[in-house]
Design a protein around this motif. Structure first.
Motif, mmCIF file in Angstrom:
data_model
loop_
_atom_site.group_PDB
_atom_site.id
_atom_site.type_symbol
_atom_site.label_atom_id
_atom_site.label_comp_id
_atom_site.label_asym_id
_atom_site.label_seq_id
_atom_site.Cartn_x
_atom_site.Cartn_y
_atom_site.Cartn_z
ATOM 1 N N THR A 67 0.834 -1.203 0.000
ATOM 2 C CA THR A 67 0.000 0.000 0.000
ATOM 3 C C THR A 67 0.868 1.253 0.000
ATOM 4 O O THR A 67 0.576 2.223 -0.715
ATOM 5 C CB THR A 67 -0.953 -0.006 1.213
ATOM 6 N N LYS A 70 1.831 2.258 -3.275
ATOM 7 C CA LYS A 70 0.695 2.661 -4.120
ATOM 8 C C LYS A 70 0.280 1.553 -5.097
ATOM 9 O O LYS A 70 -0.212 1.824 -6.189
ATOM 10 C CB LYS A 70 1.002 3.950 -4.899
ATOM 11 N N THR A 72 -2.053 -1.824 -6.115
ATOM 12 C CA THR A 72 -3.384 -2.362 -5.873
ATOM 13 C C THR A 72 -3.243 -3.833 -5.509
ATOM 14 O O THR A 72 -2.637 -4.606 -6.248
ATOM 15 C CB THR A 72 -4.268 -2.235 -7.136
ATOM 16 N N GLU A 74 -5.020 -7.173 -5.222
ATOM 17 C CA GLU A 74 -6.244 -7.912 -5.531
ATOM 18 C C GLU A 74 -6.446 -9.033 -4.515
ATOM 19 O O GLU A 74 -7.548 -9.262 -4.054
ATOM 20 C CB GLU A 74 -6.214 -8.451 -6.955
#
Length: 141
Positions: A67, A70, A72, A74
């Protein structure tokens, strides 16, 4: 931060039984005993709980790191295999193997493995264990 859990045991080692509860009440009088530790009886055991704690801690710490980058996430799925060995009359947790399967777009396998190995060393549960900790990673595209 302080968290608590308690265990109550009655009886002898083999015939006795225990119950474990946690402050959050996620575990409330969960059964454990000789059969749940060394056989296949219903209930939990300390090694299983350590595995759950380690898998959860490592996965959360990895999510935090990804995180910060930055990325994502899933899915991150970690299984912890805890090895309990006997030496003479004493038992020791000698190893924990973390098996990580992840779906994180935007990161290559080499960088992902590097980060996962750094997190393996730095997660709080890893730091408290006096055992060999290994890691396998599988990054899906």
């Amino acid at each position: 931060m302080l968290r608590t859990a308690d265990a109550v045991w009655t009886g002898t080692l083999k015939e006795g039984r225990g119950h474990i509860s946690t402050q959050s009440k996620v575990l409330s009088n969960a059964q454990y005993g000789f059969n749940t530790r060394f056989e296949d009886g219903p209930g939990t055991n300390p090694e299983e709980l350590i595995g759950a704690a380690h898998a959860g801690c490592f996965t959360m710490a990895l999510a935090a790191r990804l995180t910060e980058m930055k990325l994502t996430i899933e899915q991150l799925q970690t299984t912890a295999e805890v090895t309990l060995e006997q030496s003479g009359k004493e038992f020791t947790i000698t190893a924990v193997h973390l098996d990580l399967h992840a779906k994180v777009p935007g990161i290559d396998k080499a960088e992902f493995e590097k980060i996962a190995n750094e997190v393996k060393k730095s997660c709080p549960v890893s730091k408290v264990l006096n055992a060999e900790i290994s890691l396998f990673t599988a990054l899906e595209s």
